[in-house]
Design a protein around this motif. Structure first.
Motif, mmCIF file in Angstrom:
data_model
loop_
_atom_site.group_PDB
_atom_site.id
_atom_site.type_symbol
_atom_site.label_atom_id
_atom_site.label_comp_id
_atom_site.label_asym_id
_atom_site.label_seq_id
_atom_site.Cartn_x
_atom_site.Cartn_y
_atom_site.Cartn_z
ATOM 1 N N ALA A 1 -3.792 23.918 4.947
ATOM 2 C CA ALA A 1 -2.752 22.960 5.335
ATOM 3 C C ALA A 1 -2.380 22.047 4.174
ATOM 4 C CB ALA A 1 -3.225 22.145 6.532
ATOM 5 N N ALA A 2 -3.379 21.573 3.431
ATOM 6 C CA ALA A 2 -3.107 20.673 2.312
ATOM 7 C C ALA A 2 -2.393 21.395 1.178
ATOM 8 C CB ALA A 2 -4.409 20.058 1.813
ATOM 9 N N THR A 3 -2.849 22.593 0.840
ATOM 10 C CA THR A 3 -2.242 23.341 -0.267
ATOM 11 C C THR A 3 -0.800 23.698 0.043
ATOM 12 O OG1 THR A 3 -4.412 24.256 -0.844
ATOM 13 C CG2 THR A 3 -2.474 25.404 -1.694
ATOM 14 N N LEU A 4 -0.552 24.195 1.248
ATOM 15 C CA LEU A 4 0.821 24.533 1.626
ATOM 16 C C LEU A 4 1.698 23.292 1.690
ATOM 17 C CD1 LEU A 4 0.348 27.246 4.400
ATOM 18 C CD2 LEU A 4 1.324 27.567 2.113
ATOM 19 N N SER A 5 1.187 22.206 2.247
ATOM 20 C CA SER A 5 1.995 20.991 2.364
ATOM 21 C C SER A 5 2.351 20.439 0.991
ATOM 22 C CB SER A 5 1.249 19.942 3.188
ATOM 23 O OG SER A 5 1.112 20.346 4.531
ATOM 24 N N ALA A 6 1.411 20.464 0.067
ATOM 25 C CA ALA A 6 1.716 19.995 -1.290
ATOM 26 C C ALA A 6 2.819 20.843 -1.911
ATOM 27 C CB ALA A 6 0.455 20.030 -2.143
ATOM 28 N N ALA A 7 2.769 22.158 -1.702
ATOM 29 C CA ALA A 7 3.813 23.037 -2.244
ATOM 30 C C ALA A 7 5.158 22.784 -1.571
ATOM 31 C CB ALA A 7 3.404 24.496 -2.061
ATOM 32 N N LEU A 8 5.147 22.556 -0.260
ATOM 33 C CA LEU A 8 6.392 22.308 0.465
ATOM 34 C C LEU A 8 7.034 20.999 0.023
ATOM 35 C CD1 LEU A 8 5.043 23.405 3.939
ATOM 36 C CD2 LEU A 8 7.024 24.457 2.806
ATOM 37 N N ILE A 9 6.230 19.959 -0.122
ATOM 38 C CA ILE A 9 6.791 18.679 -0.571
ATOM 39 C C ILE A 9 7.247 18.780 -2.016
ATOM 40 C CG2 ILE A 9 6.337 16.221 -0.864
ATOM 41 C CD1 ILE A 9 4.150 16.549 1.339
ATOM 42 N N GLN A 10 6.505 19.510 -2.836
ATOM 43 C CA GLN A 10 6.900 19.707 -4.234
ATOM 44 C C GLN A 10 8.266 20.367 -4.324
ATOM 45 O OE1 GLN A 10 5.356 18.664 -7.109
ATOM 46 N NE2 GLN A 10 7.262 19.387 -8.058
ATOM 47 N N ALA A 11 8.592 21.224 -3.358
ATOM 48 C CA ALA A 11 9.889 21.912 -3.377
ATOM 49 C C ALA A 11 11.047 20.929 -3.302
ATOM 50 C CB ALA A 11 9.970 22.910 -2.217
ATOM 51 N N TYR A 12 10.829 19.760 -2.710
ATOM 52 C CA TYR A 12 11.876 18.738 -2.671
ATOM 53 C C TYR A 12 12.233 18.251 -4.072
ATOM 54 C CZ TYR A 12 11.920 17.698 2.387
ATOM 55 O OH TYR A 12 12.088 17.733 3.746
ATOM 56 N N PHE A 13 11.275 18.319 -4.988
ATOM 57 C CA PHE A 13 11.498 17.795 -6.335
ATOM 58 C C PHE A 13 12.134 18.832 -7.268
ATOM 59 C CE2 PHE A 13 8.140 15.175 -4.588
ATOM 60 C CZ PHE A 13 8.425 13.899 -5.055
ATOM 61 N N THR A 14 12.230 20.082 -6.819
ATOM 62 C CA THR A 14 12.619 21.165 -7.714
ATOM 63 C C THR A 14 13.969 20.926 -8.368
ATOM 64 O OG1 THR A 14 11.333 22.756 -6.427
ATOM 65 C CG2 THR A 14 13.064 23.635 -7.859
ATOM 66 N N ASP A 15 14.954 20.491 -7.583
ATOM 67 C CA ASP A 15 16.300 20.307 -8.119
ATOM 68 C C ASP A 15 16.549 18.890 -8.608
ATOM 69 O OD1 ASP A 15 16.961 22.952 -7.608
ATOM 70 O OD2 ASP A 15 17.585 22.512 -5.550
ATOM 71 N N ASN A 16 15.526 18.057 -8.592
ATOM 72 C CA ASN A 16 15.695 16.672 -9.047
ATOM 73 C C ASN A 16 14.381 16.185 -9.637
ATOM 74 O OD1 ASN A 16 16.264 13.972 -9.477
ATOM 75 N ND2 ASN A 16 17.240 13.667 -7.478
ATOM 76 N N ALA A 17 14.155 16.589 -10.867
ATOM 77 C CA ALA A 17 12.887 16.260 -11.522
ATOM 78 C C ALA A 17 12.741 14.765 -11.772
ATOM 79 C CB ALA A 17 12.777 17.020 -12.845
ATOM 80 N N GLU A 18 13.854 14.021 -11.753
ATOM 81 C CA GLU A 18 13.810 12.584 -11.992
ATOM 82 C C GLU A 18 13.417 11.798 -10.749
ATOM 83 O OE1 GLU A 18 14.156 11.490 -15.105
ATOM 84 O OE2 GLU A 18 14.325 13.633 -15.555
ATOM 85 N N ARG A 19 13.401 12.451 -9.598
ATOM 86 C CA ARG A 19 13.055 11.753 -8.362
ATOM 87 C C ARG A 19 11.613 11.246 -8.443
ATOM 88 N NH1 ARG A 19 15.227 12.352 -3.188
ATOM 89 N NH2 ARG A 19 16.336 14.242 -3.814
ATOM 90 N N GLN A 20 11.416 9.989 -8.096
ATOM 91 C CA GLN A 20 10.095 9.385 -8.206
ATOM 92 C C GLN A 20 9.219 9.671 -6.999
ATOM 93 O OE1 GLN A 20 9.073 7.715 -11.091
ATOM 94 N NE2 GLN A 20 10.977 8.686 -11.744
ATOM 95 N N SER A 21 9.832 9.781 -5.821
ATOM 96 C CA SER A 21 9.060 10.029 -4.606
ATOM 97 C C SER A 21 9.985 10.643 -3.573
ATOM 98 C CB SER A 21 8.440 8.733 -4.063
ATOM 99 O OG SER A 21 9.450 7.825 -3.655
ATOM 100 N N ARG A 22 9.389 11.127 -2.491
ATOM 101 C CA ARG A 22 10.160 11.805 -1.447
ATOM 102 C C ARG A 22 9.718 11.293 -0.079
ATOM 103 N NH1 ARG A 22 14.811 14.553 -0.094
ATOM 104 N NH2 ARG A 22 14.464 14.925 2.113
ATOM 105 N N PRO A 23 10.680 10.903 0.797
ATOM 106 C CA PRO A 23 10.280 10.482 2.138
ATOM 107 C C PRO A 23 9.797 11.658 2.977
ATOM 108 C CG PRO A 23 12.676 10.525 1.955
ATOM 109 C CD PRO A 23 12.141 10.789 0.580
ATOM 110 N N LEU A 24 8.853 11.371 3.864
ATOM 111 C CA LEU A 24 8.260 12.378 4.739
ATOM 112 C C LEU A 24 8.649 12.026 6.174
ATOM 113 C CD1 LEU A 24 4.740 12.523 3.055
ATOM 114 C CD2 LEU A 24 6.736 13.977 2.605
ATOM 115 N N HIS A 25 9.824 12.491 6.586
ATOM 116 C CA HIS A 25 10.396 12.056 7.863
ATOM 117 C C HIS A 25 9.606 12.556 9.067
ATOM 118 C CE1 HIS A 25 13.876 10.584 5.656
ATOM 119 N NE2 HIS A 25 14.070 11.781 5.132
ATOM 120 N N ASP A 26 9.561 13.866 9.239
ATOM 121 C CA ASP A 26 9.048 14.425 10.486
ATOM 122 C C ASP A 26 7.554 14.219 10.715
ATOM 123 O OD1 ASP A 26 11.517 15.298 11.459
ATOM 124 O OD2 ASP A 26 11.427 17.125 10.274
#
Length: 304
Positions: free
Chosen positions: A216-241
């Motif tokens: 669960a942790a490994t997959l979740s880290a990869a899924l959240i990392q995917a949010y950063f793929t097209d925006n390497a300058e993004r500092q953080s990502r909200p976790l809505h759901d």
């Protein structure tokens, strides 16, 4: 540990949906009694497959899942492939589903689950547009009324929208369904962008999560990392759901207010509007964000 929280999950995975589902699957305080897919972030075929794949990844093919609505009650659907990718999972590879979706479909499946459980025993955790729940209330009202509570991610009170200036995606995707659920007989806790934008993960947080080493942790880290793929300058990502799951298990991390709200179904689709009459709902307006992130990371690190 006390009695597990008996839940049904209604979802449109979707990257942050997937993280919330993985947390629920890893957390022994949840007893998941079914998952239903709805069109939202991606079309219904993809969201349904993603549910089956998440269950397979966690070795939980014993949990039944069903396909639901392929579009909103009225008008055209809206998708977020630009954010979630054409597969809904940002290119993160999951195993194929080990079981087929339940042939009854979401409405009948949910109704049967609710009618076979004690009244009020099941909480519905709603991560996507509320179409499936609105259809359940229309087509199986006796079963719908047996839901103990709905906890839903959606809407915005003071924050700018993420689907136009006034609306959040889940509300805009099917405002009529949201209005039906808001005005119905089942107690509702809404978690809007005002709260979910405060639960954020940065790259250092993801490294700490991945180091836990569980599926669960490994997959979740990869899924959240995917949010950063097209925006390497993004500092953080909200976790809505994932906030929905956290509110179910850790209510002390959230502060709620009673509000009477209607959903704009005509002009600014999905905008939440205060109203003098109607059914009051509980709206989360504050969150202990550091505590919530620690609780989420701890749950994803469970060896279940």
């Amino acid at each position: 540990m006390g009695t597990a929280h008996r839940i049904l999950i209604d979802t449109d995975p979707g990257l942050d949906d997937a993280v919330g589902i993985l947390y629920a699957l890893a957390e022994p305080r949840f007893a998941i009694e079914g998952v239903t897919a709805v069109a939202g972030n991606i079309g219904i075929g993809t969201t349904t497959r993603n549910v089956g794949s998440l269950l397979a990844a966690m070795g939980r093919a014993d949990i039944a899942y069903a396909a639901g609505a392929s579009g909103p009650l009225r008008g055209d659907g809206i998708h977020e492939e630009a954010i979630h990718g054409v597969d809904g999972l940002g290119g993160v590879t999951l195993p194929a589903p080990r079981a087929a979706p339940d042939p009854r479909g979401a409405t009948r499946f949910l109704a049967d689950q609710l009618l076979s459980a004690p009244e009020g025993a099941l909480t519905v955790l709603a991560l996507g547009p509320l179409t499936n729940l609105a259809l359940l209330s229309r087509d199986a009202p006796r079963a719908y009324a047996r839901i103990g509570r709905i906890i839903a991610m959606g809407g915005t009170i003071h924050e700018p929208g993420n689907c136009g200036p006034y609306a959040e995606f889940n509300m805009a995707a099917d405002p009529l369904a949201a209005q039906i659920v808001f005005s119905g007989p089942v107690p509702l806790t809404l978690i809007p962008l005002d709260v979910t934008r405060k639960l954020r993960a940065n790259p250092e947080d993801l490294a700490r999560l991945a180091a836990k080493g569980t599926i669960a942790a490994t997959l979740s880290a990869a899924l959240i990392q995917a949010y950063f793929t097209d925006n390497a300058e993004r500092q953080s990502r909200p976790l809505h759901d994932p906030c929905v799951m956290l509110r179910a298990l850790e209510p002390h991390l959230f502060g709620t207010q009673r509000m009477t709200i209607s959903v704009d179904c005509e002009t600014h689709l999905g905008r939440l509007v205060p109203t003098a009459d109607g059914t009051p709902i509980d709206v989360a307006m504050t969150i202990d964000a550091p505590g919530a992130l620690e609780a989420l990371w701890a749950g994803l690190g469970n060896q279940r």
